[in-house]
Design a protein around this motif. Structure first.
Motif, short mmCIF file in Angstrom:
data_model
loop_
_atom_site.label_atom_id
_atom_site.label_comp_id
_atom_site.label_asym_id
_atom_site.label_seq_id
_atom_site.Cartn_x
_atom_site.Cartn_y
_atom_site.Cartn_z
N LEU A 123 3.46 16.72 12.94
CA LEU A 123 2.31 15.82 12.82
C LEU A 123 2.44 14.95 11.57
N ALA A 124 2.83 15.57 10.45
CA ALA A 124 2.98 14.82 9.20
C ALA A 124 4.00 13.70 9.34
N ASP A 125 5.15 14.03 9.93
CA ASP A 125 6.22 13.03 10.07
C ASP A 125 5.84 11.94 11.07
N THR A 126 5.09 12.33 12.11
CA THR A 126 4.64 11.34 13.10
C THR A 126 3.66 10.36 12.47
N ILE A 127 2.71 10.87 11.68
CA ILE A 127 1.76 10.00 10.97
C ILE A 127 2.51 9.06 10.04
N ALA A 128 3.46 9.62 9.29
CA ALA A 128 4.22 8.82 8.32
C ALA A 128 4.98 7.70 9.02
N ASP A 129 5.65 8.02 10.12
CA ASP A 129 6.41 7.00 10.85
C ASP A 129 5.48 5.89 11.35
N GLY A 130 4.32 6.28 11.85
CA GLY A 130 3.36 5.29 12.34
C GLY A 130 2.83 4.39 11.25
N LEU A 131 2.53 4.96 10.08
CA LEU A 131 2.03 4.15 8.97
C LEU A 131 3.12 3.23 8.41
N ARG A 132 4.36 3.69 8.43
CA ARG A 132 5.46 2.82 7.99
C ARG A 132 5.60 1.62 8.92
N GLU A 133 5.34 1.83 10.21
CA GLU A 133 5.36 0.71 11.16
C GLU A 133 4.26 -0.30 10.85
N MET A 172 0.85 -1.19 0.00
CA MET A 172 0.00 0.00 0.00
C MET A 172 0.88 1.24 0.00
N ARG A 173 0.60 2.20 -0.89
CA ARG A 173 1.38 3.44 -0.92
C ARG A 173 0.47 4.61 -0.56
N VAL A 174 0.94 5.41 0.38
CA VAL A 174 0.14 6.50 0.95
C VAL A 174 0.90 7.82 0.80
N LEU A 175 0.15 8.88 0.50
CA LEU A 175 0.71 10.24 0.47
C LEU A 175 0.11 11.03 1.63
N ILE A 176 0.97 11.59 2.48
CA ILE A 176 0.54 12.47 3.57
C ILE A 176 0.73 13.91 3.12
N VAL A 177 -0.34 14.71 3.15
CA VAL A 177 -0.27 16.13 2.80
C VAL A 177 -0.68 16.92 4.04
N GLU A 178 0.28 17.47 4.74
CA GLU A 178 0.03 18.13 6.03
C GLU A 178 1.12 19.15 6.28
N ASP A 179 0.72 20.42 6.54
CA ASP A 179 1.72 21.48 6.72
C ASP A 179 2.33 21.50 8.11
N GLU A 180 1.69 20.87 9.09
CA GLU A 180 2.30 20.74 10.41
C GLU A 180 3.32 19.60 10.33
N ALA A 202 4.10 1.97 2.49
CA ALA A 202 5.08 2.87 1.88
C ALA A 202 4.47 4.27 1.91
N VAL A 203 5.18 5.22 2.53
CA VAL A 203 4.58 6.54 2.79
C VAL A 203 5.48 7.65 2.26
N ASP A 204 4.89 8.57 1.50
CA ASP A 204 5.56 9.80 1.09
C ASP A 204 4.91 10.96 1.85
N VAL A 205 5.68 12.00 2.10
CA VAL A 205 5.18 13.15 2.86
C VAL A 205 5.47 14.43 2.09
N VAL A 206 4.46 15.29 1.96
CA VAL A 206 4.67 16.65 1.44
C VAL A 206 3.96 17.62 2.38
#
Length: 222
Positions: free
Chosen positions: A12-22, A1-9, A26-30
């Motif tokens: 929060l964006a990096d925390t969500i990404a780290d959790g989903l990677r766990e 599963m590949r997910v894109l996180i779009v969050e200016d905080e 596969a997570v990209d962040v912008v």
């Protein structure tokens, strides 16, 4: 599963990404809408987690453009989960009417976010058997278990995803680029030999007789 996180905080964006990677995603962040639209124009995401209250390009405009772009070019539509600090009914209705598939108010419980992302991902994929089987291999995507001829295999998250992609291909060839796209995220070097290394360890764990074929110049086939 590949997910894109779009969050200016960013935290929060990096925390969500780290959790989903766990959770083996596969997570990209912008951090802004312009980059999100650019990424989604050439990467096929299963789910896009989109903050509604983005600066510069508002999340509403990002959502509308994503939905319009998917309709125009015929690509498989990545499901949109919209996040917002405003959780009243009118806000949720507005978000859904503009094309979002689900809506989650902040603050949220992370386990609920994971459950919603997984549910949306299942809706974005073509129907497949709940358990994938071929050549004595039995892979259960939801229990995250693999057996071969009744012998349980202990695979890493990447090995599991690679094997799942090969099984889903139904005997078709899967390119190394496709495997990079599905099992890793944008931080991986596209010229890395990580697919070849992962394939070698996966073959060793599957044992004999060998079932993964290398198709020279094209990829791999099970």
């Amino acid at each position: 599963m590949r997910v894109l996180i779009v969050e200016d905080e960013r935290l929060l964006a990096d925390t969500i990404a780290d959790g989903l990677r766990e959770e083996a995603m596969a997570v990209d962040v912008v951090y802004d809408g312009d980059v999100a639209l650019e990424r989604a124009s050439y990467i096929e995401y299963d789910v896009i987690v989109l903050d509604r209250d983005l600066p510069t390009v508002h999340g509403d405009d990002v959502c509308r453009e994503l939905v319009a772009g998917q309709s125009a070019d015929g690509r498989a539509a990545g499901r949109i989960l919209m996040l917002t600090a405003a959780g009243d009914v009118e806000e949720r209705v507005d978000g859904l009417l503009m094309g979002a598939d689900d809506y989650l108010p902040k603050p949220f419980v992370f386990s609920e976010l994971v459950a919603r992302v997984r549910a949306l991902s299942r809706r974005s994929l073509p129907p497949v058997p709940p358990v994938l089987e071929k050549a004595g291999i039995r892979l259960d995507p939801y229990r995250h278990t693999v057996e071969r001829d009744g012998r349980e295999l202990k695979l890493t998250k990447k090995e599991f995803t690679v094997l799942e992609e090969l099984l889903r291909a139904g005997g078709g060839v899967v390119s190394a680029e496709r495997l990079l796209d599905r099992a890793w995220d944008e931080n991986i070097d596209p010229f890395s030999n990580i697919v070849r290394v992962t394939m070698a360890t996966l073959r060793k764990k599957l044992g004999e007789p060998a079932v993964i074929e290398t198709v020279t110049g094209s990829g791999y086939r099970l």
